[in-house]
Design a protein around this motif. Sequence first.
Motif, PDB file in Angstrom:
ATOM      1  N   GLY A  23       0.764  -1.235   0.000  1.00  0.00           N
ATOM      2  CA  GLY A  23       0.000   0.000   0.000  1.00  0.00           C
ATOM      3  C   GLY A  23       0.798   1.291   0.000  1.00  0.00           C
ATOM      4  O   GLY A  23       1.827   1.376   0.635  1.00  0.00           O
ATOM      5  N   MET A  24       0.423   2.267  -0.677  1.00  0.00           N
ATOM      6  CA  MET A  24       0.984   3.602  -0.636  1.00  0.00           C
ATOM      7  C   MET A  24       2.497   3.579  -0.919  1.00  0.00           C
ATOM      8  O   MET A  24       3.222   4.503  -0.570  1.00  0.00           O
ATOM      9  CB  MET A  24       0.722   4.277   0.724  1.00  0.00           C
ATOM     10  N   GLY A  25       2.959   2.504  -1.559  1.00  0.00           N
ATOM     11  CA  GLY A  25       4.358   2.438  -1.924  1.00  0.00           C
ATOM     12  C   GLY A  25       5.297   2.207  -0.762  1.00  0.00           C
ATOM     13  O   GLY A  25       6.507   2.315  -0.905  1.00  0.00           O
ATOM     14  N   VAL A  26       4.757   1.879   0.426  1.00  0.00           N
ATOM     15  CA  VAL A  26       5.617   1.628   1.575  1.00  0.00           C
ATOM     16  C   VAL A  26       6.045   0.171   1.560  1.00  0.00           C
ATOM     17  O   VAL A  26       5.223  -0.730   1.538  1.00  0.00           O
ATOM     18  CB  VAL A  26       4.874   1.948   2.888  1.00  0.00           C
ATOM     19  N   ALA A  27       7.341  -0.083   1.570  1.00  0.00           N
ATOM     20  CA  ALA A  27       7.849  -1.451   1.471  1.00  0.00           C
ATOM     21  C   ALA A  27       7.856  -2.108   2.836  1.00  0.00           C
ATOM     22  O   ALA A  27       8.197  -1.511   3.836  1.00  0.00           O
ATOM     23  CB  ALA A  27       9.255  -1.450   0.889  1.00  0.00           C
ATOM     24  N   PRO A 186      15.265   1.643  10.494  1.00  0.00           N
ATOM     25  CA  PRO A 186      14.421   2.781  10.884  1.00  0.00           C
ATOM     26  C   PRO A 186      13.029   2.318  11.319  1.00  0.00           C
ATOM     27  O   PRO A 186      12.386   1.528  10.623  1.00  0.00           O
ATOM     28  CB  PRO A 186      14.352   3.620   9.604  1.00  0.00           C
ATOM     29  N   GLY A 187      12.597   2.749  12.493  1.00  0.00           N
ATOM     30  CA  GLY A 187      11.280   2.382  12.987  1.00  0.00           C
ATOM     31  C   GLY A 187      11.169   0.951  13.460  1.00  0.00           C
ATOM     32  O   GLY A 187      10.052   0.446  13.623  1.00  0.00           O
ATOM     33  N   GLU A 188      12.305   0.283  13.738  1.00  0.00           N
ATOM     34  CA  GLU A 188      12.282  -1.119  14.145  1.00  0.00           C
ATOM     35  C   GLU A 188      13.001  -1.325  15.479  1.00  0.00           C
ATOM     36  O   GLU A 188      14.096  -0.797  15.700  1.00  0.00           O
ATOM     37  CB  GLU A 188      12.970  -2.012  13.109  1.00  0.00           C
ATOM     38  N   LEU A 189      12.390  -2.121  16.334  1.00  0.00           N
ATOM     39  CA  LEU A 189      13.014  -2.585  17.568  1.00  0.00           C
ATOM     40  C   LEU A 189      12.992  -4.108  17.526  1.00  0.00           C
ATOM     41  O   LEU A 189      11.928  -4.718  17.372  1.00  0.00           O
ATOM     42  CB  LEU A 189      12.257  -2.078  18.792  1.00  0.00           C
ATOM     43  N   ASP A 223      13.209 -14.092  16.566  1.00  0.00           N
ATOM     44  CA  ASP A 223      13.327 -12.637  16.620  1.00  0.00           C
ATOM     45  C   ASP A 223      11.957 -12.032  16.347  1.00  0.00           C
ATOM     46  O   ASP A 223      11.360 -12.274  15.288  1.00  0.00           O
ATOM     47  CB  ASP A 223      14.310 -12.125  15.566  1.00  0.00           C
ATOM     48  N   TYR A 224      11.455 -11.263  17.311  1.00  0.00           N
ATOM     49  CA  TYR A 224      10.250 -10.485  17.087  1.00  0.00           C
ATOM     50  C   TYR A 224      10.658  -9.040  16.837  1.00  0.00           C
ATOM     51  O   TYR A 224      11.577  -8.516  17.481  1.00  0.00           O
ATOM     52  CB  TYR A 224       9.313 -10.580  18.289  1.00  0.00           C
ATOM     53  N   ILE A 225       9.994  -8.402  15.901  1.00  0.00           N
ATOM     54  CA  ILE A 225      10.353  -7.054  15.484  1.00  0.00           C
ATOM     55  C   ILE A 225       9.144  -6.139  15.619  1.00  0.00           C
ATOM     56  O   ILE A 225       8.096  -6.388  15.001  1.00  0.00           O
ATOM     57  CB  ILE A 225      10.847  -7.031  14.021  1.00  0.00           C
ATOM     58  N   LEU A 226       9.290  -5.105  16.425  1.00  0.00           N
ATOM     59  CA  LEU A 226       8.240  -4.088  16.528  1.00  0.00           C
ATOM     60  C   LEU A 226       8.504  -3.029  15.475  1.00  0.00           C
ATOM     61  O   LEU A 226       9.602  -2.460  15.421  1.00  0.00           O
ATOM     62  CB  LEU A 226       8.239  -3.461  17.919  1.00  0.00           C
ATOM     63  N   ARG A 227       7.517  -2.762  14.632  1.00  0.00           N
ATOM     64  CA  ARG A 227       7.656  -1.786  13.549  1.00  0.00           C
ATOM     65  C   ARG A 227       6.646  -0.664  13.754  1.00  0.00           C
ATOM     66  O   ARG A 227       5.434  -0.918  13.848  1.00  0.00           O
ATOM     67  CB  ARG A 227       7.447  -2.467  12.192  1.00  0.00           C
ATOM     68  N   VAL A 228       7.161   0.553  13.827  1.00  0.00           N
ATOM     69  CA  VAL A 228       6.310   1.718  14.075  1.00  0.00           C
ATOM     70  C   VAL A 228       6.779   2.872  13.206  1.00  0.00           C
ATOM     71  O   VAL A 228       7.897   2.870  12.684  1.00  0.00           O
ATOM     72  CB  VAL A 228       6.355   2.141  15.567  1.00  0.00           C
ATOM     73  N   GLY A 229       5.908   3.866  13.039  1.00  0.00           N
ATOM     74  CA  GLY A 229       6.299   5.095  12.366  1.00  0.00           C
ATOM     75  C   GLY A 229       5.945   5.139  10.899  1.00  0.00           C
ATOM     76  O   GLY A 229       5.409   4.187  10.318  1.00  0.00           O
ATOM     77  N   ALA A 230       6.296   6.270  10.295  1.00  0.00           N
ATOM     78  CA  ALA A 230       5.894   6.554   8.918  1.00  0.00           C
ATOM     79  C   ALA A 230       6.568   5.640   7.905  1.00  0.00           C
ATOM     80  O   ALA A 230       6.138   5.587   6.747  1.00  0.00           O
ATOM     81  CB  ALA A 230       6.212   8.016   8.585  1.00  0.00           C
ATOM     82  N   GLU A 231       7.634   4.926   8.308  1.00  0.00           N
ATOM     83  CA  GLU A 231       8.294   4.011   7.371  1.00  0.00           C
ATOM     84  C   GLU A 231       7.399   2.838   6.981  1.00  0.00           C
ATOM     85  O   GLU A 231       7.643   2.167   5.984  1.00  0.00           O
ATOM     86  CB  GLU A 231       9.590   3.458   7.982  1.00  0.00           C
ATOM     87  N   TRP A 232       6.363   2.609   7.806  1.00  0.00           N
ATOM     88  CA  TRP A 232       5.550   1.416   7.625  1.00  0.00           C
ATOM     89  C   TRP A 232       4.097   1.775   7.350  1.00  0.00           C
ATOM     90  O   TRP A 232       3.560   2.712   7.921  1.00  0.00           O
ATOM     91  CB  TRP A 232       5.626   0.532   8.883  1.00  0.00           C
ATOM     92  N   ALA A 233       3.493   1.021   6.444  1.00  0.00           N
ATOM     93  CA  ALA A 233       2.059   1.183   6.202  1.00  0.00           C
ATOM     94  C   ALA A 233       1.299   0.908   7.497  1.00  0.00           C
ATOM     95  O   ALA A 233       1.744   0.117   8.329  1.00  0.00           O
ATOM     96  CB  ALA A 233       1.595   0.223   5.106  1.00  0.00           C
ATOM     97  N   PRO A 234       0.151   1.552   7.706  1.00  0.00           N
ATOM     98  CA  PRO A 234      -0.594   1.336   8.956  1.00  0.00           C
ATOM     99  C   PRO A 234      -0.850  -0.132   9.264  1.00  0.00           C
ATOM    100  O   PRO A 234      -0.740  -0.556  10.420  1.00  0.00           O
ATOM    101  CB  PRO A 234      -1.896   2.094   8.712  1.00  0.00           C
ATOM    102  N   SER A 235      -1.166  -0.932   8.256  1.00  0.00           N
ATOM    103  CA  SER A 235      -1.465  -2.342   8.502  1.00  0.00           C
ATOM    104  C   SER A 235      -0.214  -3.167   8.797  1.00  0.00           C
ATOM    105  O   SER A 235      -0.319  -4.320   9.220  1.00  0.00           O
ATOM    106  CB  SER A 235      -2.203  -2.954   7.306  1.00  0.00           C
ATOM    107  N   SER A 236       0.963  -2.587   8.572  1.00  0.00           N
ATOM    108  CA  SER A 236       2.208  -3.281   8.863  1.00  0.00           C
ATOM    109  C   SER A 236       2.848  -2.814  10.166  1.00  0.00           C
ATOM    110  O   SER A 236       3.885  -3.343  10.568  1.00  0.00           O
ATOM    111  CB  SER A 236       3.216  -3.080   7.724  1.00  0.00           C
TER     112      SER A 236
END
Length: 297
Positions: A23-27, A186-189, A223-236
């Motif tokens: 979506g929206m070109g966010v990889a 970016p945007g990953e923990l 490994d669990y990865i928390l992804r947040v922020g504008a780098e990620w589509a809302p559903s991701s």
Amino acid sequence: MDRQGAVGMWAVRRLLVVGMGVGMGVAVVLSALVLLAGMGVFRGGGAPVVPESAVGLAPPTLPTAARTTPFDRTPASGWAEGAAGIVAPAAAAVGEFSAIQVSAATSLVRDALVASRIDPALVTGHDPAGYLRLLAPDAAAQLRPLFGTGREPEAQALVSMVDTASPLLPVEPRVTGSMRVEPGGPGELVVHTNYLFAYAFDSPPAVAPAPMDSVVLVRADVDYILRVGAEWAPSSQGLWYGDVGGYGYAIACQAYRRGFLAPAHLDQSDPLSDPPHTDPGAYFDPSTPLPDKTACR
């Protein structure tokens, strides 16, 4: 490769990384589920034999003491019971994430481990809803088709499900291991988890005379990865799975190939190759390097 194709067969090393647009070109970058094979199946002294006098008779039940303390005289006897064995590290700021955010992330990962490896709803009921709701919507959408469809082997890296023909004893699994946190992209923990889960099965003593004959061990390095922020589509945005490794020990290979756990004594006719570790105690040490071969043929 489509998203479902990114979910591979059980092995002990990461195979590949699949990138795809969302979506929206966010990889969104997806790590393949490199799933557990029948690592380290070990049968000391050969498979137990059912006495002829017992053939055709109802299987005897385990003595009361064995039913309530099935881990006695096994390497898991001193491990914590159930969720008490999953302890988040002390919260501290990591990369772009504050201590409060890190604490929330490790708490979420702890909930995911409990839901995927301890909660009876999934372990015995095979209902993934409680686990999937903890994940990012896109991650949950990838995994949902693997349950109840014959594709359970593709999910074994992330969850424990026992064979319905092999009931567990009414005791908590024993658990040991640890988790640690580091920054990702970016945007990953990234929360690295390294745990051992021991499950006690209600096996009759005629076919499982020794304590470990009724215990199945699963090691899960996820490994669990928390992804947040504008780098990620809302559903991701939210919790994802990343690199995965591990093994099963004292397992029935036939059940394991179908995606389920059962004790090894059920596979009396299933040939095994030599176990990867010659020292059985190595399987009960989460710091031991993962083996690179399987004993299940």
